[in-house]
Design a protein around this motif. Structure first.
Motif, PDB file in Angstrom:
ATOM      1  N   SER A 327       0.891  -1.088  -0.073  1.00  0.00           N
ATOM      2  CA  SER A 327      -0.017  -0.040  -0.059  1.00  0.00           C
ATOM      3  C   SER A 327       0.943   1.289   0.106  1.00  0.00           C
ATOM      4  CB  SER A 327      -0.812   0.050   1.251  1.00  0.00           C
ATOM      5  OG  SER A 327      -1.769  -1.104   1.272  1.00  0.00           O
ATOM      6  N   GLY A 328       0.623   2.077  -0.877  1.00  0.00           N
ATOM      7  CA  GLY A 328       1.101   3.402  -0.985  1.00  0.00           C
ATOM      8  C   GLY A 328       0.937   4.175  -2.195  1.00  0.00           C
ATOM      9  N   ASN A 329       1.696   5.245  -2.674  1.00  0.00           N
ATOM     10  CA  ASN A 329       1.386   5.966  -3.787  1.00  0.00           C
ATOM     11  C   ASN A 329       2.071   5.532  -4.930  1.00  0.00           C
ATOM     12  OD1 ASN A 329       0.675   7.936  -1.575  1.00  0.00           O
ATOM     13  ND2 ASN A 329      -0.316   8.788  -3.452  1.00  0.00           N
ATOM     14  N   PHE A 330       1.821   4.796  -5.785  1.00  0.00           N
ATOM     15  CA  PHE A 330       2.363   3.774  -6.966  1.00  0.00           C
ATOM     16  C   PHE A 330       2.869   4.980  -7.848  1.00  0.00           C
ATOM     17  CE2 PHE A 330       0.417   0.629  -4.668  1.00  0.00           C
ATOM     18  CZ  PHE A 330       1.250  -0.465  -4.989  1.00  0.00           C
ATOM     19  N   SER A 331       4.124   4.980  -8.232  1.00  0.00           N
ATOM     20  CA  SER A 331       4.641   6.135  -9.196  1.00  0.00           C
ATOM     21  C   SER A 331       5.464   5.484 -10.487  1.00  0.00           C
ATOM     22  CB  SER A 331       5.954   6.786  -8.444  1.00  0.00           C
ATOM     23  OG  SER A 331       6.773   5.807  -7.843  1.00  0.00           O
ATOM     24  N   ARG A 332       5.652   4.218 -10.259  1.00  0.00           N
ATOM     25  CA  ARG A 332       6.285   3.447 -11.645  1.00  0.00           C
ATOM     26  C   ARG A 332       6.044   2.062 -11.558  1.00  0.00           C
ATOM     27  NH1 ARG A 332      12.788   3.333 -12.636  1.00  0.00           N
ATOM     28  NH2 ARG A 332      12.725   2.564 -14.892  1.00  0.00           N
ATOM     29  N   VAL A 333       6.002   1.713 -13.163  1.00  0.00           N
ATOM     30  CA  VAL A 333       5.980   0.209 -13.235  1.00  0.00           C
ATOM     31  C   VAL A 333       6.703   0.006 -14.486  1.00  0.00           C
ATOM     32  CG1 VAL A 333       3.984   0.328 -14.765  1.00  0.00           C
ATOM     33  CG2 VAL A 333       4.448  -1.636 -13.835  1.00  0.00           C
ATOM     34  N   ILE A 334       7.638  -0.915 -14.492  1.00  0.00           N
ATOM     35  CA  ILE A 334       8.448  -1.398 -15.751  1.00  0.00           C
ATOM     36  C   ILE A 334       7.600  -2.782 -16.213  1.00  0.00           C
ATOM     37  CG2 ILE A 334      10.687  -2.401 -16.354  1.00  0.00           C
ATOM     38  CD1 ILE A 334      11.913  -1.152 -13.981  1.00  0.00           C
ATOM     39  N   GLU A 335       7.414  -2.710 -17.468  1.00  0.00           N
ATOM     40  CA  GLU A 335       6.713  -3.783 -18.310  1.00  0.00           C
ATOM     41  C   GLU A 335       7.414  -4.620 -19.013  1.00  0.00           C
ATOM     42  OE1 GLU A 335       4.132  -2.092 -20.866  1.00  0.00           O
ATOM     43  OE2 GLU A 335       3.802  -0.218 -19.967  1.00  0.00           O
ATOM     44  N   PHE A 336       7.050  -5.963 -18.979  1.00  0.00           N
ATOM     45  CA  PHE A 336       7.389  -7.010 -19.640  1.00  0.00           C
ATOM     46  C   PHE A 336       6.455  -7.917 -20.313  1.00  0.00           C
ATOM     47  CE2 PHE A 336       9.055 -11.518 -19.776  1.00  0.00           C
ATOM     48  CZ  PHE A 336      10.023 -11.373 -20.755  1.00  0.00           C
ATOM     49  N   GLU A 337       6.278  -8.010 -21.527  1.00  0.00           N
ATOM     50  CA  GLU A 337       5.331  -8.738 -22.229  1.00  0.00           C
ATOM     51  C   GLU A 337       4.026  -8.538 -21.897  1.00  0.00           C
ATOM     52  OE1 GLU A 337       6.609 -12.830 -21.978  1.00  0.00           O
ATOM     53  OE2 GLU A 337       8.275 -12.548 -23.544  1.00  0.00           O
ATOM     54  N   ASP A 338       3.692  -7.173 -21.615  1.00  0.00           N
ATOM     55  CA  ASP A 338       2.141  -6.903 -21.159  1.00  0.00           C
ATOM     56  C   ASP A 338       1.953  -7.238 -19.718  1.00  0.00           C
ATOM     57  OD1 ASP A 338       1.454  -5.636 -23.725  1.00  0.00           O
ATOM     58  OD2 ASP A 338       0.929  -7.358 -24.548  1.00  0.00           O
ATOM     59  N   ARG A 339       3.025  -7.267 -18.968  1.00  0.00           N
ATOM     60  CA  ARG A 339       2.954  -7.914 -17.491  1.00  0.00           C
ATOM     61  C   ARG A 339       3.938  -6.910 -16.676  1.00  0.00           C
ATOM     62  NH1 ARG A 339       4.426 -12.875 -19.379  1.00  0.00           N
ATOM     63  NH2 ARG A 339       6.153 -12.945 -18.178  1.00  0.00           N
ATOM     64  N   PRO A 340       3.499  -6.687 -15.445  1.00  0.00           N
ATOM     65  CA  PRO A 340       4.454  -5.649 -14.551  1.00  0.00           C
ATOM     66  C   PRO A 340       5.542  -6.730 -14.414  1.00  0.00           C
ATOM     67  CG  PRO A 340       2.441  -6.631 -13.324  1.00  0.00           C
ATOM     68  CD  PRO A 340       2.473  -7.070 -14.745  1.00  0.00           C
ATOM     69  N   ALA A 341       6.686  -6.004 -14.471  1.00  0.00           N
ATOM     70  CA  ALA A 341       7.925  -6.920 -13.995  1.00  0.00           C
ATOM     71  C   ALA A 341       8.660  -6.217 -12.837  1.00  0.00           C
ATOM     72  CB  ALA A 341       9.207  -6.660 -15.213  1.00  0.00           C
ATOM     73  N   TYR A 342       8.198  -4.860 -12.582  1.00  0.00           N
ATOM     74  CA  TYR A 342       8.604  -4.233 -11.411  1.00  0.00           C
ATOM     75  C   TYR A 342       7.883  -2.932 -11.101  1.00  0.00           C
ATOM     76  CZ  TYR A 342      12.057  -1.974  -8.267  1.00  0.00           C
ATOM     77  OH  TYR A 342      12.675  -1.518  -7.060  1.00  0.00           O
ATOM     78  N   PHE A 343       7.473  -2.746  -9.873  1.00  0.00           N
ATOM     79  CA  PHE A 343       6.528  -1.538  -9.370  1.00  0.00           C
ATOM     80  C   PHE A 343       7.340  -0.859  -8.338  1.00  0.00           C
ATOM     81  CE2 PHE A 343       5.479  -5.018  -6.528  1.00  0.00           C
ATOM     82  CZ  PHE A 343       5.761  -4.580  -5.278  1.00  0.00           C
ATOM     83  N   GLN A 344       7.077   0.513  -8.138  1.00  0.00           N
ATOM     84  CA  GLN A 344       7.598   1.206  -7.409  1.00  0.00           C
ATOM     85  C   GLN A 344       6.798   2.357  -6.691  1.00  0.00           C
ATOM     86  OE1 GLN A 344      11.465   1.672  -6.543  1.00  0.00           O
ATOM     87  NE2 GLN A 344      10.204   2.817  -4.854  1.00  0.00           N
ATOM     88  N   THR A 345       6.572   2.458  -5.449  1.00  0.00           N
ATOM     89  CA  THR A 345       5.926   3.376  -4.891  1.00  0.00           C
ATOM     90  C   THR A 345       6.880   4.404  -4.231  1.00  0.00           C
ATOM     91  OG1 THR A 345       6.323   2.544  -2.549  1.00  0.00           O
ATOM     92  CG2 THR A 345       4.423   1.646  -3.729  1.00  0.00           C
ATOM     93  N   THR A 346       6.326   5.636  -4.076  1.00  0.00           N
ATOM     94  CA  THR A 346       6.877   6.780  -3.350  1.00  0.00           C
ATOM     95  C   THR A 346       6.275   7.287  -2.328  1.00  0.00           C
ATOM     96  OG1 THR A 346       7.516   7.542  -5.672  1.00  0.00           O
ATOM     97  CG2 THR A 346       7.745   9.172  -4.045  1.00  0.00           C
ATOM     98  N   GLY A 347       7.192   7.431  -1.027  1.00  0.00           N
ATOM     99  CA  GLY A 347       6.966   8.107   0.044  1.00  0.00           C
ATOM    100  C   GLY A 347       6.157   6.824   1.030  1.00  0.00           C
ATOM    101  N   LYS A 348       5.466   7.016   2.106  1.00  0.00           N
ATOM    102  CA  LYS A 348       5.249   6.069   3.046  1.00  0.00           C
ATOM    103  C   LYS A 348       4.295   5.087   2.367  1.00  0.00           C
ATOM    104  CE  LYS A 348       5.070   9.639   6.771  1.00  0.00           C
ATOM    105  NZ  LYS A 348       3.964   9.960   7.769  1.00  0.00           N
ATOM    106  N   THR A 349       4.851   3.776   2.700  1.00  0.00           N
ATOM    107  CA  THR A 349       4.466   2.352   2.282  1.00  0.00           C
ATOM    108  C   THR A 349       4.411   1.644   3.528  1.00  0.00           C
ATOM    109  OG1 THR A 349       5.568   3.109   0.249  1.00  0.00           O
ATOM    110  CG2 THR A 349       4.847   0.765   0.377  1.00  0.00           C
ATOM    111  N   ALA A 350       3.153   0.605   3.156  1.00  0.00           N
ATOM    112  CA  ALA A 350       2.983  -0.585   4.157  1.00  0.00           C
ATOM    113  C   ALA A 350       3.016  -1.760   3.403  1.00  0.00           C
ATOM    114  CB  ALA A 350       2.148  -0.050   5.091  1.00  0.00           C
ATOM    115  N   LEU A 351       3.352  -2.823   4.002  1.00  0.00           N
ATOM    116  CA  LEU A 351       3.236  -4.406   3.681  1.00  0.00           C
ATOM    117  C   LEU A 351       2.232  -5.023   4.590  1.00  0.00           C
ATOM    118  CD1 LEU A 351       6.841  -5.347   2.686  1.00  0.00           C
ATOM    119  CD2 LEU A 351       5.123  -3.659   1.578  1.00  0.00           C
ATOM    120  N   SER A 352       1.226  -5.643   3.994  1.00  0.00           N
ATOM    121  CA  SER A 352       0.290  -6.392   4.794  1.00  0.00           C
ATOM    122  C   SER A 352      -0.030  -7.978   4.295  1.00  0.00           C
ATOM    123  CB  SER A 352      -1.224  -5.647   4.614  1.00  0.00           C
ATOM    124  OG  SER A 352      -1.072  -4.244   5.165  1.00  0.00           O
ATOM    125  N   TYR A 353      -0.747  -8.357   4.891  1.00  0.00           N
ATOM    126  CA  TYR A 353      -1.074  -9.582   4.506  1.00  0.00           C
ATOM    127  C   TYR A 353      -2.708 -10.109   5.229  1.00  0.00           C
ATOM    128  CZ  TYR A 353      -1.367 -14.798   3.707  1.00  0.00           C
ATOM    129  OH  TYR A 353      -1.908 -16.354   3.169  1.00  0.00           O
TER     130      TYR A 353
END
Length: 585
Positions: A327-353
């Protein structure tokens, strides 16, 4: 805040970020004129709607404790609503759409506690207690519709907005406040109307929130039910408008079958609707909602889901195939074969399950953002999340090992594994590294000197939605509306008029009064010649035993009808209602 509201266990379960929108109803602030407006609208509506509204409406009025003679008190409503599994709270005008829908998901009816002015008795663009209390509340007594409303809120609050949506929300909120306020200069209204028109005419791709907001409008607010030839009313906007509740059933308003196409139909909140949608039954509403939800990023995830979050410029979340949520403010995604290969958030981010923040992975641990590869390792058909402990050891994905991981999308991770985090099923969902570098096509995405690197594990993004996975991860107790409702001005003239209304109301209720009926009418004629509603109320009471006064009031109203043609139909309806027995409430 909740200590000022009648106890209802549903309200006690509301999260803090929703409680911040709740305000006290302040029932004593309602004036005798406000009460008379409520009574006129309710008497007119109930008599008419009993013939043209869905059968749940009249039944629901009794079930939800809505009185014809008095503005509903939140205390009383909550005592009754909890019997059908709902609650009600007061708010100040429009609140953000996502918050409004999330309240619905908790089975809470949001009620704008202000009431329209007498001058806007037929319709107001601002949400008010007539619209919310007399429009929404009765229909939720129908279990099938109530479940649709709850489910709509649950799905709707996850819809991804755009920055354009937020601009429109703020402009419409301001316009509705200005239109309902007294003495707003025409040029100021024109200025904000122009702003709204410009925003609405912009050629922008509609967001999920704008489309699901359309579905909400054409069902919950302005919905018809039955057949195209003989529909009944169930939408709150129609149930609470003594003008549109009649005009909507004429041939002047186009009737369309309700389908998912309604998501594309925009609306203007300040004007009568030129077309309406008819659902055959309440079950059909849920079918269309599920059809829409199947196309949302909430259920589709993927590259398009991340792109929607980036475009929104607001806090959002993704869920990976392992169940890990970011969870965060998503700022970038790197694509590969129409799929996300890498994602990036900027600022405060939290991980959950499973909507619960992972220990050690709140915003304090990720204050500057979070980035991670997605997908499989290059040349290895087995995804990391599907590897057994033996597989992981065979590929050196093991505590204390220094590894170089090359992903199919061209992301390289080189570092020493510290530890891994597993879910309840034993699948690894997070791997932590030290002395780690992350690169893509020669670009450094993470450097060793930045400290520990946490890599999310997941072969695909299965969901993307607005807001955080765990609301407790972020501080949302910061809502400050850009505009607040404008209260009616208190003048000596208005105070005297309110005193007259109070006397007439007391006479009806058999209580002590300041003025007799005749004295109130004499003062009204002399000092408040433009007011028509009090004269209608006096006429109604005089009809019981003072035929001389009744005739005098009728002559006054006839003259007023000639002088003020814009309200002639309201006077006519008031005189007709005076002949009818008051319906029980």
């Amino acid at each position: 805040m909740l200590e000022k509201i009648e106890s209802n266990e549903i309200l006690e379960k509301l999260p803090a970020h929703l409680k911040q929108y709740i305000k006290p109803q302040n029932y004593d602030d309602y004036t005798p004129i406000n009460q008379a407006v409520w009574r006129y609208v309710m008497r007119k509506n109930v008599a008419y709607l009993s013939r043209v509204a869905h059968e749940s409406y009249t039944k629901g009025l009794k079930q939800t404790g809505i009185s014809i003679d008095s503005i509903p008190n939140m205390y009383g409503m909550n005592r009754i609503l909890k019997e059908i599994g709902w609650a009600a709270v007061a708010v100040d005008g429009f609140i953000p759409p996502a918050a409004f829908m999330e309240f619905q998901a908790y089975n809470v009816l949001v009620i704008a506690s202000d009431i329209r002015q007498l001058e806007h008795i037929e319709y107001t663009p601002a949400p008010d207690i007539i619209h919310e209390g007399a429009g929404h509340a009765p229909i939720i007594a129908n279990p099938e519709y109530a479940e649709y409303l709850r489910r709509f809120g649950e799905i709707g609050c996850k819809a991804i907005s755009s920055s354009h949506d937020y601009d429109i929300y703020e402009a419409i909120r301001e316009l509705s406040i200005l239109k309902e306020a007294e003495d707003t200069p025409a040029e100021k209204i024109a200025e904000v109307e122009k702003k709204v028109d410009e925003l609405q005419s912009k050629d922008v791709k509609p967001s999920e929130m704008s489309q699901i907001r359309n579905l909400h409008w054409w069902t919950v607010e302005y919905g018809l039910i039955g057949t195209l030839e003989n529909p009944k009313i169930y939408g709150a906007g129609l149930l609470s408008s003594i003008g549109e509740s009649k005009s909507c059933l004429t041939d002047a308003v186009e009737k369309r079958p309700y389908t998912i196409e309604a998501a594309k139909q925009e609306f203007d909140i300040t004007k009568p609707q030129p077309q309406l949608y008819v659902t055959p039954d309440f079950a059909h509403l849920s079918l269309v909602l599920e059809e829409f939800a199947n196309n949302m990023a909430l259920r589709r995830g993927g590259l398009s889901g991340i792109k929607k979050l980036i475009d929104s410029r607001h806090l959002g979340s993704i869920e990976l195939s392992t169940g890990l949520q970011v969870s965060g403010n998503f700022s970038r995604v790197i694509e590969f074969e129409d799929r996300p290969a890498y994602f990036q958030t900027t600022g405060k981010t939290a991980l959950s399950y499973r909507e619960k923040e992972l220990v050690g992975h709140g915003v304090q641990s990720h204050p500057e953002g979070f980035g991670s590869p997605v997908g499989k390792l290059k040349g290895i058909n087995l995804a990391i999340e599907d590897m057994s402990p033996r597989d992981l050891k065979a590929y050196d994905i093991y505590e204390g090992k220094r590894v170089t991981l090359e992903f199919e999308g061209g992301i390289f991770i080189e570092g020493e594994i510290i530890t891994g985090t597993r879910n309840l099923q034993g699948k690894i969902i997070l791997i932590s590294f030290k002395d780690c570098s992350v690169t893509y096509d020669g670009e450094m995405l993470f450097q060793p000197e930045w400290g520990r690197y946490d890599m999310a594990v997941g072969k695909e993004v299965v969901s993307a939605f607005a807001g955080p996975a765990d609301h407790q991860s972020f501080d949302f107790i910061t809502h400050q509306p850009s505009s607040t409702t404008i209260k009616s001005k208190k003048t000596q003239e208005k105070a005297e008029l309110e005193s007259l209304y109070e006397s007439v109301r007391n006479i009806r209720n058999g209580e002590n009064t300041k003025y007799s009926l005749e004295a109130a009418f004499d003062i009204l004629k002399k000092y408040h010649p433009k007011d028509w509603l009090l004269a209608v109320e006096i006429y109604e009471l005089a009809a019981e035993d003072d035929h001389r006064l009744q005739a005098e009031v009728r002559n006054h109203l006839e003259a007023l009808r000639q002088r003020r043609p814009e309200i002639a139909h309201l006077i006519t309806d008031g005189l007709e209602m005076a002949k009818q027995p008051v319906a029980s409430s």
